[in-house]
Design a protein around this motif. Structure first.
Motif, short mmCIF file in Angstrom:
data_model
loop_
_atom_site.label_atom_id
_atom_site.label_comp_id
_atom_site.label_asym_id
_atom_site.label_seq_id
_atom_site.Cartn_x
_atom_site.Cartn_y
_atom_site.Cartn_z
N TRP A 51 0.86 -1.18 0.00
CA TRP A 51 0.00 0.00 0.00
C TRP A 51 0.90 1.24 0.00
O TRP A 51 1.48 1.59 1.03
N PRO A 52 1.05 1.92 -1.14
CA PRO A 52 1.89 3.11 -1.18
C PRO A 52 1.23 4.30 -0.48
O PRO A 52 0.03 4.52 -0.62
N PHE A 53 2.04 5.06 0.24
CA PHE A 53 1.58 6.24 0.96
C PHE A 53 2.38 7.46 0.50
O PHE A 53 3.61 7.43 0.46
N GLY A 54 1.67 8.52 0.15
CA GLY A 54 2.30 9.79 -0.15
C GLY A 54 1.73 10.87 0.73
O GLY A 54 1.40 10.65 1.89
N ALA A 55 1.60 12.08 0.17
CA ALA A 55 1.03 13.21 0.89
C ALA A 55 0.65 14.26 -0.13
O ALA A 55 1.08 14.22 -1.29
N CYS A 56 -0.18 15.21 0.31
CA CYS A 56 -0.49 16.39 -0.49
C CYS A 56 -0.02 17.58 0.33
O CYS A 56 -0.73 18.05 1.22
N ARG A 100 -0.50 -4.48 -5.47
CA ARG A 100 -0.40 -3.17 -4.85
C ARG A 100 -1.76 -2.47 -4.84
O ARG A 100 -2.59 -2.66 -5.71
N MET A 101 -1.93 -1.67 -3.81
CA MET A 101 -3.11 -0.84 -3.66
C MET A 101 -2.92 0.48 -4.39
O MET A 101 -1.79 0.88 -4.70
N PRO A 102 -4.01 1.23 -4.66
CA PRO A 102 -3.85 2.61 -5.11
C PRO A 102 -3.14 3.42 -4.03
O PRO A 102 -3.19 3.08 -2.84
N CYS A 103 -2.47 4.48 -4.43
CA CYS A 103 -1.73 5.29 -3.48
C CYS A 103 -2.67 6.04 -2.54
O CYS A 103 -3.68 6.61 -2.98
N GLN A 104 -2.33 6.05 -1.26
CA GLN A 104 -2.99 6.92 -0.30
C GLN A 104 -2.34 8.29 -0.40
O GLN A 104 -1.26 8.54 0.13
N ALA A 105 -2.97 9.18 -1.15
CA ALA A 105 -2.33 10.43 -1.57
C ALA A 105 -2.50 11.57 -0.58
O ALA A 105 -1.88 12.63 -0.75
N LEU A 106 -3.34 11.41 0.43
CA LEU A 106 -3.45 12.39 1.52
C LEU A 106 -2.85 11.77 2.76
O LEU A 106 -3.20 10.65 3.13
#
Length: 280
Positions: A29-34, A69-75
């Motif tokens: 599960w990819p994690f990013g940020a905004c 893989r999961m969609p990215c958690q972008a928040l």
């Protein structure tokens, strides 16, 4: 390899059911940020890195591996940047609950591992807490919180010591990597900001640092007017290419060894060792 078949959310429900019950079944599960990344990089910088590196890693792995893989958690969790426009930050309790709710459902399906593949340094500790909480609530699921840049070999050969120690955000490394991955998203500015002047109030006393063994819970505007903490001036596409190569090579090796093992043991493996991941 058909990238869509490695996206868990692109499977049909019978495919998802079969996937979750395969020995060694693992979801990343990819994690990013905004969040702000200075006047020259996009708000989505961390999400771009997490998704792009992970997709390249998966392309280099055996497509038969039970790995999706999961969609990215972008928040993500970005309170340190909240005083800069564009930053959207979820609360710590919400992130903890999100990981717990999703992870418990993966455990109920029969998945054996969940990897939290994080590219935002400001939520490393929080995702470690989330992983421990999920592991306690779902003992059959092994949970592995990872940080994109952690443990990658050869970074000291590519970046100056000052940038390795103090280039925490939107500096040489991140700007170069974005120039390699998505140059159309990089502005023309090359700021240098956030380095504490020796002897100033922002300069940590001996033995202390912004991050490291004895860190400080800093906020970006404590240090920087531009939002940059580091020096983006020496950034280049060539450096970005070399950083990208090292990141991909590092994580391909990590996932190869993980998928060839029964590690880490969950409650289901401890009670029924025959359910372990294949050795080849």
């Amino acid at each position: 390899m058909d990238q869509l078949r490695k996206r868990f959310d692109q499977l049909t429900w019978p495919e998802a059911k079969n996937a979750a019950t395969r020995p060694g079944a693992t979801v990343i599960w990819p994690f990013g940020a905004c969040e702000q990344h200075g006047p020259h990089l996009p708000l989505s910088t961390d999400a771009v890195f997490a998704e792009s590196i992970l997709d390249s890693v998966l392309l280099g792995l055996d497509p038969a591996l039970p790995l999706w893989r999961m969609p990215c958690q972008a928040l993500g969790f970005s309170p340190e940047h909240k005083n800069f426009s564009g930053t959207l930050s979820l609360s710590a309790p919400l992130i903890l609950e999100l990981v717990d709710q999703v992870g418990m459902q993966f455990a109920a399906m029969g998945m054996q591992r969940l990897v939290l593949f994080n590219a935002h340094g400001g939520q490393i500790g929080l995702l470690q807490v989330a992983a421990r909480q999920l592991r306690a609530s779902s003992p059959s699921l092994a949970v592995l919180p990872c940080f994109l840049w952690s443990g990658v070999e050869g970074l000291a050969e590519l970046l100056p010591e000052q940038e390795l120690l103090h280039g925490l955000h939107a500096g040489q490394a991140e700007t170069s990597l974005m120039l390699q991955m998505a140059p159309e998203l990089v502005g023309s500015d090359r700021p240098v900001d956030g380095y504490p002047a020796p002897g100033s109030a922002q300069d940590p006393p001996e033995g202390w640092s912004l991050e490291g063994a004895a860190p400080c819970a800093w906020l970006t505007d404590d240090l920087s007017v531009s939002g940059v903490i580091g020096d983006a001036r020496p950034a280049s596409t060539d450096l970005g290419r070399r950083l990208e190569e090292r990141l991909i090579r590092h994580w391909q090796a990590r996932f190869q060894t993980l998928m060839a093992s029964d590690w880490p043991p969950s409650q289901s493996l401890l009670t029924n060792p025959s359910n372990g991941a294949p050795k080849s």
